[in-house]
Design a protein around this motif. Structure first.
Motif, PDB file in Angstrom:
ATOM      1  N   GLN A 174       0.830  -1.206   0.000  1.00 41.26           N
ATOM      2  CA  GLN A 174       0.000   0.000   0.000  1.00 41.26           C
ATOM      3  C   GLN A 174       0.867   1.260   0.000  1.00 41.26           C
ATOM      4  O   GLN A 174       0.602   2.206  -0.762  1.00 41.26           O
ATOM      5  N   LEU A 175       1.898   1.282   0.841  1.00 43.93           N
ATOM      6  CA  LEU A 175       2.791   2.436   0.876  1.00 43.93           C
ATOM      7  C   LEU A 175       3.492   2.635  -0.458  1.00 43.93           C
ATOM      8  O   LEU A 175       3.601   3.759  -0.970  1.00 43.93           O
TER       9      LEU A 175
ATOM     10  N   GLN B 106       2.573   1.641  -3.534  1.00 42.85           N
ATOM     11  CA  GLN B 106       1.679   2.059  -4.605  1.00 42.85           C
ATOM     12  C   GLN B 106       1.284   3.536  -4.455  1.00 42.85           C
ATOM     13  O   GLN B 106       1.284   4.299  -5.429  1.00 42.85           O
ATOM     14  N   ASN B 107       0.951   3.931  -3.211  1.00 46.50           N
ATOM     15  CA  ASN B 107       0.572   5.333  -2.983  1.00 46.50           C
ATOM     16  C   ASN B 107       1.724   6.275  -3.318  1.00 46.50           C
ATOM     17  O   ASN B 107       1.531   7.332  -3.930  1.00 46.50           O
TER      18      ASN B 107
ATOM     19  N   LYS C 211       2.419   6.378  -7.197  1.00 42.52           N
ATOM     20  CA  LYS C 211       1.398   7.146  -7.907  1.00 42.52           C
ATOM     21  C   LYS C 211       1.593   8.644  -7.699  1.00 42.52           C
ATOM     22  O   LYS C 211       1.493   9.440  -8.640  1.00 42.52           O
ATOM     23  N   THR C 212       1.862   9.013  -6.495  1.00 42.53           N
ATOM     24  CA  THR C 212       2.082  10.433  -6.197  1.00 42.53           C
ATOM     25  C   THR C 212       3.318  10.948  -6.918  1.00 42.53           C
ATOM     26  O   THR C 212       3.333  12.063  -7.460  1.00 42.53           O
TER      27      THR C 212
ATOM     28  N   ARG D 134       4.853   7.468   5.385  1.00 43.17           N
ATOM     29  CA  ARG D 134       4.173   8.091   4.241  1.00 43.17           C
ATOM     30  C   ARG D 134       4.462   9.591   4.208  1.00 43.17           C
ATOM     31  O   ARG D 134       4.782  10.153   3.150  1.00 43.17           O
TER      32      ARG D 134
END
Length: 643
Positions: A397-398, A400-401, A404-405, A636
């Motif tokens: 999850q970390l 991918q986020n 994308k950013t 994050r």
């Protein structure tokens, strides 16, 4: 690990640091310390301002102002306006007096009363603390007065009457001391107008002659005030004088040579005085602790030195004082030689550098030991794989986020520029005087210019938290590894069993290193185990230095800990030293963040502790089982900040 505890009372570490800063500022002593003691006094020889535990039971606002008033009175008043020798001489004269304790308490109270007036007049900002101090003392000594009356301690009650009277509070004079009080009344009035310690001592001497006539009165039993010990001061002064004599060669004894050849020549006034230096070798019966030491060529203690002269070397201690005082002249052509001498001067002339401790004075005796990671065993690999599978969804999850950013920032155009590609908002051409009509795509960024170091507390108190902490470390390692960000993971502790006054061994166990962090397995993380003590300030300084050597632009130091630093001779200074270490590391351009792992419930003291050490850049985790949940948003935020 534990909080700073004195007399079963927890002392706020931030308040302790405030008092230390205040004491150093007022006393002009850079290393002045503050200690919580039974009475308030100044230990000048050791550089310690003692504040009284009298204030411990009071509410927070009164407590803080009370401690501040103690610091004002000692670090400003006693430091500059009290003659210690006069106090000691007076107390020595009173040793055989039948009412010595009563006279001592009156002497110290009168001196404090005089100092309080000096403090208020010289520093009006102290007025509020002294006003609150006076109000509190009125209530306290009124209660003490009644207690002494009931216990029939007449001089104790008379002393409380004197204090209350000086503070404009009136109580009856004890019946048994009516006559004595009338005789002392004029002298007590003089005490309130005394201008110096000598004036007060002279008045106390007069009082001693009067009170000696009243042998029917028992001496005071209660000690309300104390003064620094003269024997400790004399001991420190004696050591300093001895060291000075060593340097100036004033305490050296003459050898046989110096008393055999020139014995008769002393009568001749025309002869010049000859200077002699003592020497030492293996057969010398009484060697001196002297700065000047030379070897003899012969092995007997005779009046003749050996025939062979030893060639001098530039590093000899004999010539140290000459070299440090050497200066370069303007009229010579020996440039090469002078440059060499100047370099030698710089190396040897620096008592400041010799006395400077790069990692703090409380860490001056620390010896460090680096332990590399051992090859992982099959059990460690299996345990790591289990943790890795458990935290894999969080890592994904970390990742991918973040990706994308990062991709969005790379492709998102910059608008409102004066040059580039023509944009769509052309109406500005008519509405703006200086329109910005162009846009431009972001430049692609291949890799993040960021590096991390994770410092893990491996003290004994982590024994029930290490397993969950290891899961958080796995999340840290796997996330940064997936994003190709170099990092390291280091466990730290101090060996309490081998720690001594002159040696405190500290260990750094590097389980993940910078050079292998992007391609090595994280199985060595399982090798981190609870050990003994923790010296956080020293560890943060050292890892900050290592991190500062990295070429990346953004450097982040993350610290996992579970309480206040505790090590050999470190408990009373641990919080302050760690706070200074964090401040120093941040000045190096390293973002330093602390994560505190609690024992299931976050207390107010734990929150204050982390706030005192790390400021706003701290995270308090209720329990080790929630570390992963709290670590995710921290990572994050740090990762997105690096974009």
């Amino acid at each position: 690990m534990k909080f700073l505890v004195f007399a079963d009372t927890k002392i706020d570490s931030f308040v302790h640091m405030q008092l230390i800063d205040l004491s150093r500022s007022l006393s002009k002593v850079d290393k002045m310390d503050v200690s919580f003691s039974y009475h308030s006094y100044l230990e000048r020889s050791s550089g310690i301002t003692h504040v009284s535990q009298f204030w411990n039971p009071y509410p927070r606002d009164i407590q803080l102002e009370g401690w501040k008033s103690d610091v004002y009175l000692r670090s400003y008043g006693t430091q500059f306006h009290t003659d210690d020798h006069v106090i000691w001489d007076t107390l020595n004269k009173l040793k055989s007096h039948p009412h010595r304790e009563f006279l001592k308490q009156v002497l110290l109270f009168a001196e404090d009363y005089r100092l309080e007036q000096i403090c208020v007049n010289g520093r009006p900002g102290m007025m509020h603390a002294f006003k609150l101090r006076k109000e509190t003392f009125q209530v306290h000594y009124n209660r003490e007065y009644r207690k002494h009356i009931q216990q029939k301690r007449t001089l104790d009650a008379l002393f409380c009457h004197i204090i209350l009277l000086a503070n404009k509070r009136f109580v009856a004079v004890p019946q048994e001391t009516q006559e004595l009080y009338q005789e002392l009344r004029s002298l007590l009035t003089k005490l309130t107008t005394a201008k110096s310690t000598e004036d007060i001592a002279a008045i106390i001497t007069e009082m001693a002659a009067i009170t000696q006539k009243h042998l029917n009165l028992n001496d005071m039993k209660t000690a309300y005030r104390s003064f620094s010990d003269q024997s400790q001061q004399s001991k420190t002064t004696g050591e300093s004088e001895q060291n000075f004599d060593d340097l100036t060669r004033n305490n050296e004894t003459q050898t046989k040579k110096t008393i055999t050849k020139d014995e008769d020549s002393d009568k001749d006034k025309d002869d010049k005085e000859k200077e002699s230096h003592s020497s030492w070798h293996d057969e010398t019966s009484d060697p001196q602790d002297s700065f000047l030491q030379m070897d003899l060529d012969q092995g007997t203690n005779t009046d003749l030195l050996g025939e062979g002269a030893r060639e001098a070397e530039s590093g000899d201690a004999v010539f140290g004082s000459v070299q440090t005082s050497a200066k370069r002249t303007d009229n010579n052509d020996f440039d090469t030689q002078n440059e060499h001498e100047a370099e030698t001067d710089n190396n040897q002339s620096g008592s400041d550098s010799a006395n400077h401790f790069p990692y703090g004075e409380v860490n001056k005796n620390v010896t460090e030991h680096f332990l590399p990671a051992k090859p992982a065993t099959l059990d460690e690999i299996a345990q790591y794989d289990e943790y890795n599978q458990e935290i894999a969804p969080f890592v994904s999850q970390l990742k991918q986020n973040f990706l994308k950013t990062m991709e969005h920032k790379r492709t998102a155009p910059r608008e409102d520029l004066h040059f580039g590609r023509l944009g769509k908002k052309l109406t500005r051409l008519a509405t703006d005087k200086n329109p910005r009509l162009f846009r431009k795509k972001q430049e692609s960024q291949q890799e993040l210019d960021t590096t991390f170091t994770l410092l893990v507390d491996c003290s004994a108190s982590m024994f029930n938290k290490m397993e969950e902490t290891q899961k958080g470390i796995v999340l840290f390692h796997e996330t940064l590894k997936a994003l190709r960000i170099p990092h390291s993971v280091v466990g730290f502790w101090e060996d309490a069993a081998d720690a001594s006054t002159n040696d405190q061994p500290n260990y750094f166990h590097e389980v993940i290193s910078y050079r292998n962090s992007l391609h090595q397995s994280g199985a060595p993380i399982i090798q981190l185990e609870p050990q003994e003590d923790n010296r956080d300030g020293y560890s943060i300084r050292r890892m900050g230095e290592e991190l500062a050597k990295r070429p990346e632009q953004q450097k982040i130091l993350l610290v996992f800990s579970d309480g206040e630093p505790a090590a050999f001779d470190y408990e009373s200074h641990g919080v302050l030293d760690t706070h200074e270490a964090v401040t120093r590391t941040r000045k190096l351009g390293i973002e330093t963040i602390g994560m505190f792992i609690a024992n299931g419930e976050i207390t107010e003291e734990e929150e204050k502790l982390m706030q005192n050490i790390y400021g706003p850049q701290n995270v308090v985790v209720p329990s080790a089982s929630e570390l992963v949940d709290y670590l995710m948003p921290v990572l994050r935020k740090l990762l997105f900040k690096s974009l």
